[in-house]
Design a protein around this motif. Structure first.
Motif, PDB file in Angstrom:
ATOM      1  N   LYS A 154     -14.591 -44.945 -66.667  1.00  0.00           N
ATOM      2  CA  LYS A 154     -16.003 -44.871 -66.338  1.00  0.00           C
ATOM      3  C   LYS A 154     -16.486 -46.281 -65.993  1.00  0.00           C
ATOM      4  N   LEU A 155     -17.095 -46.418 -64.815  1.00  0.00           N
ATOM      5  CA  LEU A 155     -17.523 -47.727 -64.362  1.00  0.00           C
ATOM      6  C   LEU A 155     -18.878 -48.092 -64.966  1.00  0.00           C
ATOM      7  N   ALA A 156     -18.974 -49.326 -65.456  1.00  0.00           N
ATOM      8  CA  ALA A 156     -20.240 -49.827 -65.978  1.00  0.00           C
ATOM      9  C   ALA A 156     -21.214 -50.060 -64.828  1.00  0.00           C
ATOM     10  N   ARG A 157     -22.502 -50.095 -65.155  1.00  0.00           N
ATOM     11  CA  ARG A 157     -23.514 -50.308 -64.116  1.00  0.00           C
ATOM     12  C   ARG A 157     -23.291 -51.614 -63.373  1.00  0.00           C
ATOM     13  N   ARG A 158     -22.878 -52.636 -64.116  1.00  0.00           N
ATOM     14  CA  ARG A 158     -22.613 -53.936 -63.493  1.00  0.00           C
ATOM     15  C   ARG A 158     -21.502 -53.829 -62.459  1.00  0.00           C
ATOM     16  N   THR A 159     -20.470 -53.067 -62.780  1.00  0.00           N
ATOM     17  CA  THR A 159     -19.351 -52.897 -61.855  1.00  0.00           C
ATOM     18  C   THR A 159     -19.773 -52.097 -60.634  1.00  0.00           C
ATOM     19  N   VAL A 160     -20.559 -51.042 -60.836  1.00  0.00           N
ATOM     20  CA  VAL A 160     -21.064 -50.250 -59.718  1.00  0.00           C
ATOM     21  C   VAL A 160     -21.902 -51.127 -58.795  1.00  0.00           C
ATOM     22  N   PHE A 161     -22.760 -51.962 -59.383  1.00  0.00           N
ATOM     23  CA  PHE A 161     -23.566 -52.884 -58.575  1.00  0.00           C
ATOM     24  C   PHE A 161     -22.671 -53.815 -57.768  1.00  0.00           C
ATOM     25  N   ALA A 162     -21.607 -54.329 -58.413  1.00  0.00           N
ATOM     26  CA  ALA A 162     -20.680 -55.234 -57.724  1.00  0.00           C
ATOM     27  C   ALA A 162     -19.984 -54.533 -56.558  1.00  0.00           C
ATOM     28  N   LEU A 163     -19.602 -53.270 -56.743  1.00  0.00           N
ATOM     29  CA  LEU A 163     -18.927 -52.517 -55.689  1.00  0.00           C
ATOM     30  C   LEU A 163     -19.860 -52.278 -54.505  1.00  0.00           C
ATOM     31  N   VAL A 164     -21.108 -51.910 -54.787  1.00  0.00           N
ATOM     32  CA  VAL A 164     -22.089 -51.697 -53.710  1.00  0.00           C
ATOM     33  C   VAL A 164     -22.349 -53.009 -52.972  1.00  0.00           C
ATOM     34  N   LEU A 165     -22.510 -54.090 -53.745  1.00  0.00           N
ATOM     35  CA  LEU A 165     -22.724 -55.411 -53.146  1.00  0.00           C
ATOM     36  C   LEU A 165     -21.555 -55.794 -52.251  1.00  0.00           C
ATOM     37  N   ALA A 166     -20.328 -55.544 -52.712  1.00  0.00           N
ATOM     38  CA  ALA A 166     -19.138 -55.892 -51.937  1.00  0.00           C
ATOM     39  C   ALA A 166     -19.082 -55.108 -50.628  1.00  0.00           C
ATOM     40  N   CYS A 167     -19.425 -53.826 -50.663  1.00  0.00           N
ATOM     41  CA  CYS A 167     -19.384 -52.999 -49.452  1.00  0.00           C
ATOM     42  C   CYS A 167     -20.398 -53.479 -48.415  1.00  0.00           C
ATOM     43  N   ILE A 168     -21.621 -53.758 -48.878  1.00  0.00           N
ATOM     44  CA  ILE A 168     -22.654 -54.258 -47.963  1.00  0.00           C
ATOM     45  C   ILE A 168     -22.247 -55.627 -47.409  1.00  0.00           C
ATOM     46  N   SER A 169     -21.731 -56.482 -48.292  1.00  0.00           N
ATOM     47  CA  SER A 169     -21.322 -57.827 -47.887  1.00  0.00           C
ATOM     48  C   SER A 169     -20.169 -57.779 -46.891  1.00  0.00           C
ATOM     49  N   LEU A 170     -19.262 -56.826 -47.086  1.00  0.00           N
ATOM     50  CA  LEU A 170     -18.135 -56.682 -46.168  1.00  0.00           C
ATOM     51  C   LEU A 170     -18.623 -56.341 -44.762  1.00  0.00           C
ATOM     52  N   LEU A 171     -19.594 -55.437 -44.674  1.00  0.00           N
ATOM     53  CA  LEU A 171     -20.151 -55.076 -43.372  1.00  0.00           C
ATOM     54  C   LEU A 171     -20.802 -56.280 -42.695  1.00  0.00           C
ATOM     55  N   LEU A 172     -21.507 -57.096 -43.482  1.00  0.00           N
ATOM     56  CA  LEU A 172     -22.133 -58.298 -42.924  1.00  0.00           C
ATOM     57  C   LEU A 172     -21.086 -59.303 -42.459  1.00  0.00           C
ATOM     58  N   THR A 173     -19.997 -59.405 -43.218  1.00  0.00           N
ATOM     59  CA  THR A 173     -18.966 -60.396 -42.896  1.00  0.00           C
ATOM     60  C   THR A 173     -18.209 -60.051 -41.626  1.00  0.00           C
ATOM     61  N   ILE A 174     -17.863 -58.785 -41.441  1.00  0.00           N
ATOM     62  CA  ILE A 174     -17.060 -58.406 -40.277  1.00  0.00           C
ATOM     63  C   ILE A 174     -17.912 -57.954 -39.099  1.00  0.00           C
ATOM     64  N   GLY A 175     -19.178 -57.658 -39.338  1.00  0.00           N
ATOM     65  CA  GLY A 175     -20.033 -57.145 -38.260  1.00  0.00           C
ATOM     66  C   GLY A 175     -20.140 -58.069 -37.063  1.00  0.00           C
ATOM     67  N   PRO A 176     -20.454 -59.360 -37.282  1.00  0.00           N
ATOM     68  CA  PRO A 176     -20.625 -60.265 -36.144  1.00  0.00           C
ATOM     69  C   PRO A 176     -19.325 -60.899 -35.672  1.00  0.00           C
ATOM     70  N   ALA A 177     -18.178 -60.380 -36.095  1.00  0.00           N
ATOM     71  CA  ALA A 177     -16.902 -61.045 -35.792  1.00  0.00           C
ATOM     72  C   ALA A 177     -16.339 -60.592 -34.452  1.00  0.00           C
ATOM     73  N   GLY A 178     -17.194 -60.455 -33.470  1.00  0.00           N
ATOM     74  CA  GLY A 178     -16.764 -59.968 -32.165  1.00  0.00           C
ATOM     75  C   GLY A 178     -15.539 -60.685 -31.630  1.00  0.00           C
ATOM     76  N   GLY A 188     -20.103 -63.364 -46.953  1.00  0.00           N
ATOM     77  CA  GLY A 188     -19.034 -64.038 -47.678  1.00  0.00           C
ATOM     78  C   GLY A 188     -19.431 -64.383 -49.096  1.00  0.00           C
ATOM     79  N   VAL A 189     -20.656 -64.888 -49.266  1.00  0.00           N
ATOM     80  CA  VAL A 189     -21.150 -65.192 -50.610  1.00  0.00           C
ATOM     81  C   VAL A 189     -21.248 -63.910 -51.440  1.00  0.00           C
ATOM     82  N   GLY A 190     -21.683 -62.811 -50.794  1.00  0.00           N
ATOM     83  CA  GLY A 190     -21.785 -61.533 -51.500  1.00  0.00           C
ATOM     84  C   GLY A 190     -20.435 -61.036 -51.980  1.00  0.00           C
ATOM     85  N   ILE A 191     -19.397 -61.187 -51.155  1.00  0.00           N
ATOM     86  CA  ILE A 191     -18.045 -60.774 -51.549  1.00  0.00           C
ATOM     87  C   ILE A 191     -17.581 -61.580 -52.755  1.00  0.00           C
TER      88      ILE A 191
END
Length: 292
Positions: free
Chosen positions: A124-148, A274-277
């Motif tokens: 069972k994932l703690a709330r802190r871990t769930v927050f970290a996973l959501v943050l990582a997913c959003i941050s990943l999109l930001l990191t690779i999005g402008p990498a044309g 990157g900072v979010g990851i």
């Protein structure tokens, strides 16, 4: 702060800096590639062969016991398949993308490991871990999005993180049984043997300049042997949780060196991503840690 703790912190920081130099050395090693020089297979052959020789010599000098049975077979698979696959994807990412992007994408692996453990072990994932996973997913999109223009680099970078996650999961079970040094040595030797076996189907290309040879040698000795030994030695003085947290310094070193030495620049959104990851990796590392 005790002397032992200072020593442990210093060793882990040295390890992170040594690993952080690897994408820079990789870019330098590939400089002559367009002129028919080094390819990824040749780079990895040199890296793992040199590392295997050095680590085997240390094993013999310390008279450390070699793993046996299923543990040995598992470690051989980790090296011959897992580490080789991860390294191939990582250095391919350097060919098709920037050093900073490859370094940041690799640090998606704590997210993958956490999700795999939650699914596999029914944790069972703690709330802190769930927050970290959501943050990582959003941050990943930001990191690779402008990498044309770097789509292949992004693909190989994410594959490297995925394969490395499997490597970490396997290592968390096998390394405590075999011991850190024997496990790392078997992994290196197996990776080297696997790559030499691959030459039966595909011929490697070697460096064709002194600078390229020096860069590949630095990858083998600095970013592999020194980095691994420093990390393993640091674990003798620090708990795995602190060592894993400090190791997130690695991509920071890579990004800064890429900007200062290679002149690479991330966009504003990529910096935020990157900072979010890294923040997500830190949250996960300090919340639950897979044993080394």
């Amino acid at each position: 702060m005790t002397a032992q703790r200072r020593t442990g912190l210093l060793l882990i920081i040295v390890s992170a800096i040594a690993f952080g130099w690897m994408p820079i050395f990789g870019v330098w090693a590939y400089d002559a590639h367009s002129a028919g020089g080094l390819n990824t297979q040749g780079l990895l052959l040199i890296r793992f062969s040199l590392a295997a020789v050095v680590m085997t010599a240390v094993m013999l000098w310390r008279r450390a016991p070699w793993p046996r049975g299923r543990t040995l077979l598992g470690l051989m698979a980790m090296g011959g398949l897992g580490y080789v696959g991860q390294a191939f994807c990582y250095f391919s990412a350097l060919q098709y993308g920037s050093a900073a992007l490859a370094a940041l994408l690799l640090y998606v692996y704590p997210v993958v490991v956490t999700l795999a453990c939650a699914w596999w072990l029914k944790e069972k994932l703690a709330r802190r871990t769930v927050f970290a996973l959501v943050l990582a997913c959003i941050s990943l999109l930001l990191t690779i999005g402008p990498a044309g223009g770097q789509s292949l680099g992004v693909m190989f970078g994410l594959l490297a993180a995925l394969i490395y996650s499997g490597y970490i999961l396997a290592g968390s079970r096998l390394t405590p049984i075999a011991g850190a040094l024997p496990a790392a040595t078997v992994v290196m030797v197996s990776a080297a043997l696997s790559l030499w076996l691959s030459t039966l189907w595909h011929s490697p290309s070697w460096p064709n300049s002194t600078s390229s040879w020096l860069a590949v040698t630095a990858i083998a000795l600095v970013s592999t042997v020194v980095a691994i030994f420093a990390f393993l030695a640091g674990l003798d003085y620090l708990p795995a949780s602190e060592a894993s947290t400090l190791s997130t310094l690695e991509p920071v070193v890579s990004v800064l060196l890429a900007a200062l030495i290679l002149g690479e620049h991330l966009s504003g959104l990529q910096w935020i991503g990157g900072v979010g990851i890294l923040v997500a990796a830190l949250l996960i590392a300090t919340n639950r840690v897979i044993p080394d």
